[in-house]
Design a protein around this motif. Structure first.
Motif, PDB file in Angstrom:
ATOM      1  N   GLN A 189       0.227  14.836  -9.815  1.00 21.89           N
ATOM      2  CA  GLN A 189       0.274  14.273  -8.462  1.00 21.89           C
ATOM      3  C   GLN A 189      -1.096  13.762  -8.050  1.00 21.89           C
ATOM      4  OE1 GLN A 189       1.726  16.397  -5.180  1.00 21.89           O
ATOM      5  NE2 GLN A 189       3.839  15.878  -5.663  1.00 21.89           N
ATOM      6  N   GLY A 190      -1.159  12.511  -7.751  1.00 25.39           N
ATOM      7  CA  GLY A 190      -2.469  11.942  -7.446  1.00 25.39           C
ATOM      8  C   GLY A 190      -2.613  11.558  -5.991  1.00 25.39           C
ATOM      9  N   SER A 191      -3.807  11.801  -5.462  1.00 21.14           N
ATOM     10  CA  SER A 191      -4.075  11.423  -4.085  1.00 21.14           C
ATOM     11  C   SER A 191      -4.582   9.980  -4.033  1.00 21.14           C
ATOM     12  CB  SER A 191      -5.139  12.345  -3.520  1.00 21.14           C
ATOM     13  OG  SER A 191      -6.258  12.321  -4.383  1.00 21.14           O
ATOM     14  N   SER A 192      -4.541   9.396  -2.842  1.00 21.26           N
ATOM     15  CA  SER A 192      -5.020   8.021  -2.692  1.00 21.26           C
ATOM     16  C   SER A 192      -5.960   7.900  -1.500  1.00 21.26           C
ATOM     17  CB  SER A 192      -3.868   7.047  -2.439  1.00 21.26           C
ATOM     18  OG  SER A 192      -3.018   6.989  -3.552  1.00 21.26           O
ATOM     19  N   LEU A 193      -6.935   7.014  -1.667  1.00 21.88           N
ATOM     20  CA  LEU A 193      -7.787   6.607  -0.553  1.00 21.88           C
ATOM     21  C   LEU A 193      -7.463   5.151  -0.284  1.00 21.88           C
ATOM     22  CD1 LEU A 193     -11.439   7.681  -1.422  1.00 21.88           C
ATOM     23  CD2 LEU A 193     -10.276   8.063   0.730  1.00 21.88           C
ATOM     24  N   VAL A 194      -7.155   4.837   0.976  1.00 20.21           N
ATOM     25  CA  VAL A 194      -6.819   3.455   1.303  1.00 20.21           C
ATOM     26  C   VAL A 194      -7.913   2.912   2.224  1.00 20.21           C
ATOM     27  CG1 VAL A 194      -5.091   1.928   2.328  1.00 20.21           C
ATOM     28  CG2 VAL A 194      -4.373   4.056   1.201  1.00 20.21           C
ATOM     29  N   PHE A 195      -8.617   1.874   1.794  1.00 23.52           N
ATOM     30  CA  PHE A 195      -9.661   1.309   2.632  1.00 23.52           C
ATOM     31  C   PHE A 195      -9.146   0.136   3.448  1.00 23.52           C
ATOM     32  CE2 PHE A 195     -12.322   3.573  -0.421  1.00 23.52           C
ATOM     33  CZ  PHE A 195     -13.162   4.231   0.464  1.00 23.52           C
ATOM     34  N   ARG A 216      -6.805  18.970  -2.041  1.00 26.15           N
ATOM     35  CA  ARG A 216      -5.528  18.314  -2.398  1.00 26.15           C
ATOM     36  C   ARG A 216      -4.402  18.628  -1.423  1.00 26.15           C
ATOM     37  NH1 ARG A 216      -4.664  19.883  -8.480  1.00 26.15           N
ATOM     38  NH2 ARG A 216      -3.375  18.036  -8.561  1.00 26.15           N
ATOM     39  N   LEU A 217      -4.757  19.104  -0.242  1.00 27.13           N
ATOM     40  CA  LEU A 217      -3.739  19.399   0.757  1.00 27.13           C
ATOM     41  C   LEU A 217      -3.348  18.097   1.461  1.00 27.13           C
ATOM     42  CD1 LEU A 217      -2.192  21.695   2.039  1.00 27.13           C
ATOM     43  CD2 LEU A 217      -4.099  22.079   3.602  1.00 27.13           C
ATOM     44  N   ILE A 218      -4.362  17.319   1.841  1.00 27.55           N
ATOM     45  CA  ILE A 218      -4.100  15.986   2.380  1.00 27.55           C
ATOM     46  C   ILE A 218      -3.991  15.046   1.176  1.00 27.55           C
ATOM     47  CG2 ILE A 218      -5.177  14.075   3.611  1.00 27.55           C
ATOM     48  CD1 ILE A 218      -6.191  16.068   5.645  1.00 27.55           C
ATOM     49  N   LYS A 219      -2.944  14.254   1.163  1.00 23.81           N
ATOM     50  CA  LYS A 219      -2.645  13.444  -0.039  1.00 23.81           C
ATOM     51  C   LYS A 219      -3.173  12.018   0.073  1.00 23.81           C
ATOM     52  CE  LYS A 219       0.099  16.883  -1.139  1.00 23.81           C
ATOM     53  NZ  LYS A 219      -0.450  17.897  -2.033  1.00 23.81           N
ATOM     54  N   CYS A 220      -3.455  11.593   1.289  1.00 24.11           N
ATOM     55  CA  CYS A 220      -3.870  10.195   1.438  1.00 24.11           C
ATOM     56  C   CYS A 220      -4.765  10.073   2.667  1.00 24.11           C
ATOM     57  CB  CYS A 220      -2.616   9.324   1.615  1.00 24.11           C
ATOM     58  SG  CYS A 220      -2.994   7.628   2.062  1.00 24.11           S
ATOM     59  N   ALA A 274       0.807  -1.222   0.000  1.00 25.27           N
ATOM     60  CA  ALA A 274       0.000   0.000   0.000  1.00 25.27           C
ATOM     61  C   ALA A 274       0.847   1.283   0.000  1.00 25.27           C
ATOM     62  CB  ALA A 274      -0.994  -0.016   1.151  1.00 25.27           C
ATOM     63  N   PRO A 275       1.886   1.380   0.849  1.00 24.57           N
ATOM     64  CA  PRO A 275       2.690   2.616   0.816  1.00 24.57           C
ATOM     65  C   PRO A 275       3.355   2.816  -0.544  1.00 24.57           C
ATOM     66  CG  PRO A 275       3.244   1.300   2.757  1.00 24.57           C
ATOM     67  CD  PRO A 275       2.325   0.474   1.933  1.00 24.57           C
ATOM     68  N   ALA A 276       3.779   1.717  -1.174  1.00 19.82           N
ATOM     69  CA  ALA A 276       4.417   1.846  -2.486  1.00 19.82           C
ATOM     70  C   ALA A 276       3.410   2.396  -3.500  1.00 19.82           C
ATOM     71  CB  ALA A 276       4.950   0.487  -2.946  1.00 19.82           C
ATOM     72  N   LEU A 277       2.152   1.956  -3.392  1.00 16.57           N
ATOM     73  CA  LEU A 277       1.125   2.422  -4.326  1.00 16.57           C
ATOM     74  C   LEU A 277       0.776   3.890  -4.093  1.00 16.57           C
ATOM     75  CD1 LEU A 277      -1.077  -0.783  -4.255  1.00 16.57           C
ATOM     76  CD2 LEU A 277      -0.133   0.244  -6.331  1.00 16.57           C
ATOM     77  N   VAL A 278       0.798   4.299  -2.825  1.00 15.10           N
ATOM     78  CA  VAL A 278       0.510   5.704  -2.509  1.00 15.10           C
ATOM     79  C   VAL A 278       1.631   6.583  -3.059  1.00 15.10           C
ATOM     80  CG1 VAL A 278       0.297   7.375  -0.622  1.00 15.10           C
ATOM     81  CG2 VAL A 278      -0.865   5.167  -0.457  1.00 15.10           C
ATOM     82  N   ALA A 279       2.878   6.135  -2.864  1.00 12.87           N
ATOM     83  CA  ALA A 279       4.026   6.902  -3.373  1.00 12.87           C
ATOM     84  C   ALA A 279       3.974   6.976  -4.887  1.00 12.87           C
ATOM     85  CB  ALA A 279       5.327   6.249  -2.912  1.00 12.87           C
ATOM     86  N   ASP A 280       3.625   5.871  -5.524  1.00 10.98           N
ATOM     87  CA  ASP A 280       3.587   5.829  -6.985  1.00 10.98           C
ATOM     88  C   ASP A 280       2.557   6.820  -7.544  1.00 10.98           C
ATOM     89  OD1 ASP A 280       4.059   4.467  -9.645  1.00 10.98           O
ATOM     90  OD2 ASP A 280       1.908   4.089  -9.372  1.00 10.98           O
ATOM     91  N   MET A 326       1.465   5.869   6.179  1.00 10.51           N
ATOM     92  CA  MET A 326       1.357   6.675   4.960  1.00 10.51           C
ATOM     93  C   MET A 326       1.908   8.085   5.168  1.00 10.51           C
ATOM     94  SD  MET A 326       0.306   4.420   3.074  1.00 10.51           S
ATOM     95  CE  MET A 326      -0.574   2.868   3.227  1.00 10.51           C
ATOM     96  N   ALA A 327       1.834   8.572   6.401  1.00 11.51           N
ATOM     97  CA  ALA A 327       2.350   9.913   6.674  1.00 11.51           C
ATOM     98  C   ALA A 327       3.851   9.962   6.364  1.00 11.51           C
ATOM     99  CB  ALA A 327       2.093  10.306   8.120  1.00 11.51           C
ATOM    100  N   GLY A 328       4.527   8.814   6.590  1.00 10.92           N
ATOM    101  CA  GLY A 328       5.948   8.733   6.256  1.00 10.92           C
ATOM    102  C   GLY A 328       6.168   8.916   4.754  1.00 10.92           C
ATOM    103  N   VAL A 329       5.188   8.468   3.961  1.00 10.11           N
ATOM    104  CA  VAL A 329       5.298   8.596   2.504  1.00 10.11           C
ATOM    105  C   VAL A 329       4.932  10.013   2.058  1.00 10.11           C
ATOM    106  CG1 VAL A 329       4.393   7.770   0.289  1.00 10.11           C
ATOM    107  CG2 VAL A 329       4.689   6.154   2.200  1.00 10.11           C
ATOM    108  N   THR A 330       3.749  10.485   2.479  1.00 11.61           N
ATOM    109  CA  THR A 330       3.268  11.791   1.988  1.00 11.61           C
ATOM    110  C   THR A 330       4.198  12.929   2.423  1.00 11.61           C
ATOM    111  OG1 THR A 330       1.795  11.905   3.918  1.00 11.61           O
ATOM    112  CG2 THR A 330       0.826  11.145   1.863  1.00 11.61           C
TER     113      THR A 330
END
Ligand code: ADP
Length: 784
Positions: free
Chosen positions: A251-257, A336-340, A235-241, A271-275
């Motif tokens: 730049q695309g945002s992600s929703l992780v369920f 678009r301020l919060i990315k994930c 999941a973190p790799a997909l958010v970073a991608d 995810m905060a480590g990624v964003t």
């Protein structure tokens, strides 16, 4: 079809749509108009998320209003009501008035009769029908949003019965039902005598796929490489991608369920480590401000956790969050301020938060009834996936499931990507649902005989779907018997009438079983009052007093709130019934969602149960009656939470002690307030002398305070913490607020001038101004 060609709408509406950039109708919208949407034709629109269902509803409502009618928009969640209202308010400049009605189940909200569009939850509409709101029969158009929720065991029957009643009130009513794509939308349309508009069309393409190894395998056969470093997670790799665009716009945002609140919070930390790596200097400043705003809402651990991740551009979202937190997070995500956002599935059904990429990390969830992990429904996963793709921002949306091996990948394709959504089924024939709805149907005059009731039930989705008429008849007879035995209805030959108390129960919007439980408990209290009082006094005297009396005459609040861990002595005010007894009573009704017992809880609450037994309003079930005893203890745990709240224990400690979020405390508090209000009405109608005790318990829950603060906490702007500070500074009542030296008040409120002024004004002080008041003029002991 061009919007300019639409007819029958209030003047100016088509131009306004054009100005909003809506020049052409989306294909399903055009199909709806061709089917007669703007001429009053009933319609079921079963189309994917984000394909413009709201406009379908608006066209129906506005054209109905243009013909002199009135429209009702039924939302599935309270949180959506205000969002929809805000959306419809843009029509106010064309003379359309909008009102929203959510709270208070026992009022008729007469002011709504002047509104053209009314937004309400199905529960609220049901209660308005029960309370004979005068404007109900003026409705010409009703929209039911997310009508597929008729399938929901808890809430479905209310929606179903409400739609049936509204149609009965006005047989030519236009019903517009908006639905996710479900397997049997045709059946829903048959039930509502509506035309079906069904489509898979979406304004933005949706690519669905499964990530496995180092790539996403999409349903169109394409692949996107998303490597996962050794030891890292998918999941973190997909958010970073998604964030790794070639330029800013990409730049695309992600929703992780994910499947639980705890997982939402821990995933958000990861995810905060990624964003954090992707936010600009300007954004960092804005995020810091947002984090401060979040901390300002409440000082709980959840709030703190949320603020910490938000500062780095990520967030979590679940039903345990305070409503203000949810809104802040949703808005910042749309901006678009919060990315994930890492969310539980509640977000999928909720507000409009489109995202470039949706990652369904957990497709199984623990299910108590099932006894283990259960795969999510296709409908639910499709709704999550439907959040992918932001119109106008993304070329297409991507929805990704995760697999660690080929078998799982294949299963996920079969189960979710290629699969059709389930069919929806009426849940009306269940006893709890019928208990409530049959009483209401009789009480509000929709039927007067058994046959009349069965005929009414014949207009429900259940009747459309079942081949087994016998079943509904059998359950109906059982329920009628229950209602009669408990004194809510009476038979006079063939005629069924609601008794006076039956009418009250229906108007109070109580499950008759809750009402019966409450009445039993209050009668028990009346019968055993003297004996129990003696028992309680004996208990109190035989125990050493834990709280010290201050020379000044009152107990130090800080000691009460912190040294009293809640397991302390029986309430010293020696009233009966006690607040805990009343909390326990309302917590055992089916209208309260009780807290679960966790491991170790059984012992803790069994002990507490015996310790506080004289206060409990009813006989403790035998420990051998397993289910009944467990329920009794779960109710006690829930009641204890409420008691802690009214003993001014910090929210943070409560969340810790019971393993809940701040939003849950609010939820329990609101439900208890409503049930205690209902209990108060029942007590006074049945002439039981506990009405006063009930009212006091209700007030204490409402404000979250001990009884000595009730007067102060009732002043607007005061609240439980400030009330305690004022009280400690010797300002003990509303009257004291009007007379105490201002410097004194200001010091007690920690120097917040504006707050102090507002409070003094609310308390009715003639000259509330704090200009020229010097805090240092206050005596030292006025500073808590
Ligand atoms: P749904 O309720 O189906 O999930 P919405 O009604 O929220 O979807 O619509 C999603 C977005 O599409 C909204 O921002 C809305 O303004 C926009 N929209 C709806 N109809 C049109 C249209 N015909 N042309 C352009 N945009 C549209």
């Amino acid at each position: 079809m061009r919007t300019a060609d639409l007819t029958g709408l209030p003047d100016g509406v088509t131009d306004a749509l054009h100005d909003e950039g809506i020049e052409e109708l989306y294909p399903p919208q055009a199909e709806a108009v061709e089917a007669g949407l703007t001429d009053g034709q009933s319609l079921v629109a079963a189309v994917p998320t984000a394909s413009g269902k709201t406009l379908v509803a608006e066209l129906a409502m506005l054209s109905s209003i243009a013909r002199g009618g009135k429209a009702l928009y039924i939302v599935p969640l309270r949180a959506l009501a205000s969002e929809k209202k805000a959306e419809f308010e843009r029509w106010e400049e064309f003379g359309i008035t909008v009102g929203v009605s959510t709270g208070n189940y026992d009022s008729t909200s007469e002011w709504l009769s002047s509104r053209d569009i009314i937004v309400a939850t199905s529960e609220k509409v049901d209660s308005l029908v029960r309370n004979n709101a005068s404007w109900m029969d003026e409705l010409t158009c009703v929209v039911s949003d997310e009508v597929h929720l008729v399938n929901d065991r808890h809430r479905g029957p209310t929606l179903e019965v409400t739609l049936a009643k509204l149609r009965r009130l006005n047989p030519s009513l236009q019903v517009v039902a908006l639905s996710a794509t479900v397997g049997n939308a045709g059946e829903v349309a048959d039930w509502l005598d509506a035309t079906l508009v069904q489509s898979d069309w979406r304004p933005i393409d949706l690519k669905m796929g499964v990530h496995i190894g180092n790539a996403i395998n999409f349903d169109d056969g394409s692949q996107r490489e998303v490597p996962v470093a050794k030891g890292d997670r998918q999941a973190p790799a997909l958010v970073a991608d998604a964030l790794d665009g070639d330029d800013d716009d990409d730049q695309g945002s992600s929703l992780v369920f994910v499947n639980s609140r705890r997982n939402a919070e821990s995933a958000a930390r990861r995810m905060a480590g990624v964003t954090d790596e992707y936010i600009t200097g300007v954004e960092r400043g804005e995020l810091a401000e947002l984090a401060a705003e979040i901390r300002d809402v409440s000082d709980t651990e959840t709030s703190d956790n949320l603020a910490n991740v938000v500062a780095k551009g990520a967030a979590f979202h679940h039903a345990g969050l305070a409503a203000e937190h949810r809104t802040l997070v949703e808005d910042a995500f749309r901006d678009r301020l919060i990315k994930c956002i890492c969310a539980t599935p509640t977000l999928a059904a909720g507000v409009n938060t489109p995202s470039r990429r949706v990652i369904v990390r957990d497709w199984q969830r623990y299910d108590g009834d099932y006894g283990g992990m259960k795969p999510l429904e296709v409908l639910e996963v499709h709704q999550m996936m439907g959040r992918a793709g932001r119109p106008g921002l993304d070329p297409y949306g991507e929805a990704v499931l995760l697999a660690s091996d080929v078998d799982t990948r294949d299963e996920l394709f079969e189960r979710y990507i290629w699969a059709e959504a389930e069919e929806v089924y009426s849940k009306l024939a269940a006893e709890p649902a019928l208990r409530t709805h049959l009483l209401a149907t009789v009480a509000s005059g929709f039927a007067h005989t058994r046959e009349g009731l069965l005929e009414f039930l014949d207009q429900t989705l259940y009747a459309t779907q079942t081949d087994d008429d016998q079943r509904l008849e059998q359950v109906t007879d059982r329920v009628l018997n229950y209602l009669e035995v408990n004194g809510f209805i009476e038979f006079d030959n063939q005629t069924i009438r609601a008794t006076s108390i039956g009418h009250t129960v229906s108007r109070l919007y109580l499950d008759p079983m809750s009402a019966a439980e409450i009445i039993d408990g209050l009668e028990w209290a009346a019968k055993s009052r003297n004996e129990k009082l003696r028992e309680l006094e004996g208990e109190v005297e035989s125990k050493p007093k834990k709280q010290r009396e201050e020379p000044g005459g009152f107990q130090r609040a800080s000691e009460m709130a912190t040294s009293d861990d809640g397991d302390g002595p029986i309430e010293t005010d020696r009233t009966y019934p006690t607040a805990l007894g009343l909390f326990h009573l309302v917590c055992r009704t089916p209208d309260m969602y009780q807290l679960y017992l966790k491991s170790g809880d059984r012992e803790t609450y069994t002990e507490l149960c015996y310790e506080r037994e004289p206060e409990l309003l009813g006989r403790v079930p035998s420990e051998y009656e397993d289910v009944a005893f467990e329920d009794w203890l779960s109710a006690l745990k829930t009641a204890k939470l409420l008691e802690d709240w009214t003993r001014e224990v910090d929210e943070d400690r409560i969340t810790d002690r019971y393993g809940v979020g701040p939003g849950d405390i609010r939820g329990k508090v609101e439900t208890a307030q409503w049930l205690l209000g209902a209990a108060e009405r029942l007590a006074s109608e049945l002439d039981l002398d506990s009405a006063l005790a009930v009212r006091e318990a209700k007030k204490r829950v409402e404000y979250g305070v001990r009884d000595e603060l009730l007067d102060l906490a009732g002043v607007r702007g005061v609240g439980r913490k400030r009330a305690r500070r004022l009280f400690e500074a010797g300002i003990e009542t509303r009257a004291d607020l009007r007379e105490a030296p201002k410097a004194h008040v200001l010091a007690a409120l920690r120097g917040r001038r504006k707050t102090a002024e507002n409070i003094l004004e609310a308390a009715g002080r003639k000259d509330p101004s704090m200009d020229d008041v010097d805090e240092s003029d206050a005596p030292d002991d006025a500073i808590p």
